[in-house]
Design an enzyme around this catalytic site. Structure first.
Site, PDB file in Angstrom:
ATOM      1  N   HIS A 156       0.827  -1.316  -0.256  1.00  0.00           N
ATOM      2  CA  HIS A 156       0.031  -0.139  -0.046  1.00  0.00           C
ATOM      3  C   HIS A 156       0.560   1.698  -0.027  1.00  0.00           C
ATOM      4  CE1 HIS A 156      -3.083  -2.467   1.092  1.00  0.00           C
ATOM      5  NE2 HIS A 156      -2.196  -3.436   1.830  1.00  0.00           N
ATOM      6  N   SER A 277      14.719  21.175 -16.783  1.00  0.00           N
ATOM      7  CA  SER A 277      13.575  21.940 -17.183  1.00  0.00           C
ATOM      8  C   SER A 277      14.160  24.066 -17.467  1.00  0.00           C
ATOM      9  CB  SER A 277      13.004  22.541 -15.449  1.00  0.00           C
ATOM     10  OG  SER A 277      12.407  23.733 -15.935  1.00  0.00           O
ATOM     11  N   LYS A 283      16.081  21.896 -11.277  1.00  0.00           N
ATOM     12  CA  LYS A 283      15.490  21.172 -12.526  1.00  0.00           C
ATOM     13  C   LYS A 283      15.970  19.311 -12.445  1.00  0.00           C
ATOM     14  CE  LYS A 283      11.102  19.336 -11.309  1.00  0.00           C
ATOM     15  NZ  LYS A 283      10.466  20.038 -12.083  1.00  0.00           N
ATOM     16  N   GLU A 290       9.905   8.264 -17.145  1.00  0.00           N
ATOM     17  CA  GLU A 290       8.900   8.945 -17.301  1.00  0.00           C
ATOM     18  C   GLU A 290       8.319   8.043 -19.167  1.00  0.00           C
ATOM     19  OE1 GLU A 290       7.928  12.775 -15.162  1.00  0.00           O
ATOM     20  OE2 GLU A 290       9.697  12.746 -16.196  1.00  0.00           O
TER      21      GLU A 290
END
Ligand code: ARG
Length: 471
Positions: A156, A277, A283, A290
């Protein structure tokens, strides 16, 4: 442009229809398989005396010269000729004269396209099998390299029990091993030769389908001519294999994305596998992971698309089936791309082992071990669960960890606790103790690595055997 099927038609094809029905923009990928199939077919026609030996030789020489032109980039494909099959056949006749028209004896584009796709997929299965195998090797190496790193295991997404990072990695390895097994199944059912089915019912000529199968190194021929030209289940199976494989990689990607966040800080990805970024200078984004996660969606889409295309089709061939190729090709490209970047993503991923261990120390993931301690002293597990639950609640109220309780505090929950309790709930001890077959103890993980190594060696010889059928 006069059509190969022009005889029956009094009017030219509407230009928009020509464009709509044409598949040459994507099926030109099959040129090598189309030519290899045609050469085998021409040899067979000569062997069966359907055409003369010299005619077969002329046809074969013509086909090889077309292949050379395509590979040199000097062949221009024409959408008026619809697909790869008619582009090549038309050029053959232009080049060698009317004898080129004999090649299509005892054959239809329906069994021809099926043959080409089977040949193409067989070859790609070998390439993908090797890439999948190489990724598995990278996973095994990663597990081995960090075989003593302890991290929290989750259920979980809540810290559950301490585990070895290697055990977590091996979980993915064994998923990929099953993916490999699925791919082997796809191979078996793609290794079947459809040519000779004709349009659907076979042919009136005395052909030799076994000969063609041998020439093209197929293990079997389709038993039923209608089946051979109607079904695309071997493609669907490949798309299912690809969907499940991508689902596995997507889950691992999701974890890598989480682990590389500041909140987890379990891993740091190599700069080479991240991007920055355009606005936020600080970043470093885990784009590779992804994108693998994101591309999984389009593979599912291709599977659903073809299942839907096939579901309502009456036997035998229908033009709808031309829709099988773009999804198949895109799936092959996407899977290959994903596999090729993934091994190096894993290799370049640095573990923050102290931080992972610290996460274990900061939590209650040793609570099961504390309960097991009491069980080993004779308390029924349910009662032990209750005792430890109360201890955890007490710790939460006191802002303490279980390892910070004094013996007196332990004994206020159960008289069975003794001085050895602190040792029993250390992360290393908890991990070592999970020594059941397939568990996370270092001994089990070492044995799992050995088993993995044996499986990977067997995979490699399977791949090498399949590779020998390359034409
Ligand atoms: N381009 C077609 C396809 O990919 C080849 C088979 C065409 N057959 C036909 N009867 N129109 O499916």
């Amino acid at each position: 442009m006069s059509k190969l099927w022009g005889g029956r038609f009094a009017k030219n094809t509407d230009l928009a229809v020509e464009e709509f029905t044409s598949s040459i923009s994507f099926d030109n990928r099959l040129y090598k398989q189309d030519i290899a199939g045609s050469i085998a077919h021409a040899k067979m026609l000569a062997k069966c005396k359907v055409i003369a030996d010299e005619e077969a030789q002329q046809i074969i020489a013509g086909l090889l010269s077309i292949q050379a032109d395509i590979e040199a980039g000097t062949f221009s494909f024409d959408i008026a000729l619809e697909d790869i099959h008619m582009n090549i056949e038309k050029r053959l006749t232009e080049r060698i004269g009317p004898v080129g028209g004999k090649l299509h004896t005892a054959r239809s584009r329906n069994d021809q396209v099926a043959l080409d796709t089977h040949l193409y997929l067989k070859q790609e299965i070998v390439t993908i099998g090797q890439m999948l195998h190489d990724l598995e090797e990278a996973m095994l190496a990663k597990a081995e390299k960090h075989s003593d790193v302890i991290m929290p295991g989750y259920t979980h997404l809540q810290r559950a029990q301490p585990i070895l990072f290697a055990h977590h990695m091996l979980a993915y390895l064994f998923m990929l091993v099953r993916d490999f097994g699925r791919l082997q199944g796809v191979w078996e059912r793609t290794d079947m030769m459809p040519l000779g089915a004709g349009a659907l019912a076979g042919t009136t000529f005395p052909i030799d389908r076994q000969f063609v199968a041998q020439e093209l190194k197929f293990g079997a021929v389709y038993d039923n001519s209608i089946d051979a030209v109607s079904d695309r289940d071997y493609i669907l199976e490949f798309l299912s294999f690809a969907s499940i494989l991508m689902m596995h990689l997507s889950r691992l990607s999701e974890e890598i994305i989480l682990w590389s966040s500041a909140e987890f800080s379990f891993v740091e990805l190599d700069d080479a596998h991240c991007t920055g970024s355009s606005i936020m200078p600080q970043k470093k984004n885990p784009d590779v992971a992804e994108l693998v996660r994101g591309k999984t969606g389009r593979i599912y889409g291709h599977l659903m698309a073809l299942l839907t295309v096939a579901k309502g089709l009456p036997l035998a061939y229908n033009k709808d089936l031309q829709e099988d190729k773009e999804g198949l090709f895109d799936t092959i490209d996407t899977v290959k791309f994903s596999l090729s970047v993934y091994a190096s993503l894993l290799e370049g991923m640095k573990l923050n082992a102290p931080r992972m261990l610290d996460a274990v120390r900061q939590d209650f993931s040793n609570a099961t071990d504390m309960a097991d301690y009491l069980v080993k002293k004779g308390l029924p597990f349910r009662q032990a669960h209750e005792v430890v639950g109360k201890s955890v609640l007490y710790c939460l109220e006191q802002s303490k960890k279980l390892t910070e309780l004094s013996l007196a505090e332990f004994q206020s929950f159960s008289a069975l606790f003794d001085t050895d309790i602190l040792e029993a709930i250390k992360p290393e001890v908890c991990v070592n103790a999970r020594n059941s077959y397939g568990g996370t103890s270092p001994q089990q993980v070492r044995q799992a690595i050995e088993r993995g190594r044996g499986i990977l060696a067997a995979q490699q010889s399977t791949i090498d055997t399949c590779r020998q059928t390359k034409i």
